[in-house]
Design an enzyme around this catalytic site. Structure first.
Site, mmCIF file in Angstrom:
data_model
loop_
_atom_site.group_PDB
_atom_site.id
_atom_site.type_symbol
_atom_site.label_atom_id
_atom_site.label_comp_id
_atom_site.label_asym_id
_atom_site.label_seq_id
_atom_site.Cartn_x
_atom_site.Cartn_y
_atom_site.Cartn_z
ATOM 1 N N LYS A 36 0.858 -1.186 0.000
ATOM 2 C CA LYS A 36 0.000 0.000 0.000
ATOM 3 C C LYS A 36 0.888 1.227 0.000
ATOM 4 O O LYS A 36 2.015 1.207 0.515
ATOM 5 C CB LYS A 36 -0.893 0.025 1.240
ATOM 6 C CG LYS A 36 -2.155 0.847 1.072
ATOM 7 C CD LYS A 36 -3.247 0.068 0.348
ATOM 8 C CE LYS A 36 -4.569 0.826 0.368
ATOM 9 N NZ LYS A 36 -5.672 0.001 -0.141
ATOM 10 N N GLY A 83 -21.575 5.813 4.193
ATOM 11 C CA GLY A 83 -20.651 6.193 3.129
ATOM 12 C C GLY A 83 -21.161 5.738 1.784
ATOM 13 O O GLY A 83 -21.156 4.544 1.476
ATOM 14 N N VAL A 84 -21.635 6.679 0.982
ATOM 15 C CA VAL A 84 -22.216 6.323 -0.323
ATOM 16 C C VAL A 84 -21.552 7.099 -1.456
ATOM 17 O O VAL A 84 -22.175 7.447 -2.453
ATOM 18 C CB VAL A 84 -23.751 6.537 -0.347
ATOM 19 C CG1 VAL A 84 -24.446 5.497 0.502
ATOM 20 C CG2 VAL A 84 -24.128 7.948 0.116
ATOM 21 N N GLY A 85 -20.237 7.357 -1.294
ATOM 22 C CA GLY A 85 -19.518 8.098 -2.320
ATOM 23 C C GLY A 85 -19.150 7.257 -3.515
ATOM 24 O O GLY A 85 -19.509 7.581 -4.649
ATOM 25 N N LYS A 86 -18.448 6.159 -3.306
ATOM 26 C CA LYS A 86 -18.021 5.292 -4.408
ATOM 27 C C LYS A 86 -18.695 3.936 -4.295
ATOM 28 O O LYS A 86 -19.735 3.678 -4.897
ATOM 29 C CB LYS A 86 -16.495 5.103 -4.366
ATOM 30 C CG LYS A 86 -15.667 6.261 -4.902
ATOM 31 C CD LYS A 86 -14.186 5.837 -4.910
ATOM 32 C CE LYS A 86 -13.275 6.904 -5.469
ATOM 33 N NZ LYS A 86 -11.867 6.440 -5.518
ATOM 34 N N VAL A 87 -18.112 3.052 -3.485
ATOM 35 C CA VAL A 87 -18.618 1.684 -3.358
ATOM 36 C C VAL A 87 -20.034 1.672 -2.797
ATOM 37 O O VAL A 87 -20.904 0.945 -3.288
ATOM 38 C CB VAL A 87 -17.687 0.853 -2.456
ATOM 39 C CG1 VAL A 87 -18.230 -0.563 -2.279
ATOM 40 C CG2 VAL A 87 -16.286 0.814 -3.038
ATOM 41 N N GLY A 88 -20.262 2.475 -1.755
ATOM 42 C CA GLY A 88 -21.580 2.493 -1.131
ATOM 43 C C GLY A 88 -22.693 2.852 -2.101
ATOM 44 O O GLY A 88 -23.801 2.306 -2.027
#
Length: 373
Positions: free
Chosen positions: A100, A200-205
């Site tokens: 990472k 959290g609903v920005g990308k994956v959510g």
């Protein structure tokens, strides 16, 4: 940044080495093969690249761009995230080890073409031991820039020979983990009629909400960014919204809680008040500290290990190295359902929490690879 003794120092000259070096060389959370500190003064780049374990193959993991409070915090995050990638890649059945990178700074302020190109040169200097991709604060367009200096870059745009947004298959994999959790707990692999809270609903959510609604679930969401919530509610008017994560974990009748933002979502404050029977989400490092997995088990809450269910994205970016095929990737990501069920079965057999069972399975695969079996 290092001084002549090799100790990490902050910009004020205060040593931060003892805790970082102890983590690296002595603690159970350590065992890393290599940590590289990168700096390009002209562009303002300060980055950490951590390689945890390459027994299964070149380390693969994303680049996080985040305004860490201190350099020591950035190094610690890189170490933790790299270790998590070793386990994730092992459980995903990939021929990759764990690595990472983190870039220190606010991407909205300091991200530039020059900085990304400099970062690409540092990754390239590792000669293929580390393959990078997107993470928090970095996007497909950024990887296209990094790739101009480094061929060991994935998560690029389709126009540049890449697979595009990896959050699509990450969400699909989390959904498969939820289906497996439902099968294990309620005897039926469907979310129909279940109430699911997504933090959290920005990308994956965002993509996960679509899968849940299509399967007939009732969905409640929250996000620190109002525009992310609005995007969901504009497309899916039936979705409920609560003010914050504290409210979400207390929603009455919640069946599944899906942490899909930053890590540390499960701690001594949240676990005692969780109303959900299942925790299954996309965020990395959800367990704030060792022992939380036992607290969840003691409360009868089924925990689907984060690095197992959120592996769809790394499956996607790994496939890009061999000529991307979406259907092939989706087929691999669908196996997260079976993998999650096998972890629950191992946990029951060994009398341990699912997180510990997943660790055992991953460690066994890495050990066998290291010994040549």
């Amino acid at each position: 940044m290092t001084d002549v003794t090799g100790e990490a120092v902050t910009t004020s000259g205060t040593s931060t080495a003892p805790d970082v070096l102890h983590t690296l060389f002595h603690s159970d959370q350590g065992g890393h093969e290599q940590v590289v500190l990168c700096q390009d003064r002209a562009s303002g780049l300060k980055a950490v690249i951590a390689l945890h374990n390459t027994a299964l193959g070149p380390a693969l993991g994303g680049t996080r761009f985040y305004p860490y409070a201190t350099e020591a915090e950035a190094v610690a995050d890189a170490l933790n995230l790299a270790r998590g990638m070793s386990y994730k890649n092992a459980m995903a059945g990939l021929d990759h080890g764990g690595g990472k990178a983190v870039i220190i700074g606010d991407p909205a302020v300091i991200k530039s073409e020059a900085l990304l190109l400099a970062y690409g040169r540092f990754v390239a200097s590792l000669g293929g031991r580390y393959v990078t991709a997107c993470d928090v604060g970095t996007y497909v367009a950024d990887m296209d820039v990094v790739a101009r200096e480094c061929r060991w870059t994935t998560g690029r745009s389709p126009e540049n020979g890449g697979a595009g947004d990896s959050s699509v298959l990450t969400a699909f994999g989390v959904f498969q983990g939820m289906r497996a959790s439902a099968q294990h707990l309620w005897g039926d692999p469907t979310l129909r009629g279940r109430k699911v809270g997504v933090a959290g609903v920005g990308k994956v959510g965002y993509h996960l909400v679509g899968h849940l609604l299509e399967d007939g679930a009732e969905v409640v969401v929250t996000d620190v960014r109002a525009e992310s919530v609005r995007r969901v509610t504009d497309q899916y008017p039936g979705v409920s919204v609560v003010a914050d994560t504290d409210a979400l974990i207390r929603v009455e009748g919640l069946d599944i809680y899906a942490p899909c933002a930053l890590g540390g979502a499960l701690d001594d404050d949240t676990v005692p008040v969780l109303t959900a029977k299942v925790v299954c989400g996309a965020a990395n490092n959800q367990l704030a500290h060792p022992g939380v997995e036992k607290d969840l088990a003691d409360r009868g809450i089924l925990y689907a290990p984060d690095y197992v269910v959120n592996a769809g994205g790394v499956i996607q970016v790994a496939d890009e190295l061999h000529g991307f095929d979406f259907d092939r990737c989706k087929a691999k990501a669908s196996k997260i359902f079976d993998t999650t069920l096998s972890i629950f079965a191992r946990a029951k057999m060994d009398g341990i929490p699912p997180a510990a069972a997943a660790d055992r399975i991953a460690e066994q695969r890495m050990a066998e690879a290291r010994s040549g079996h």
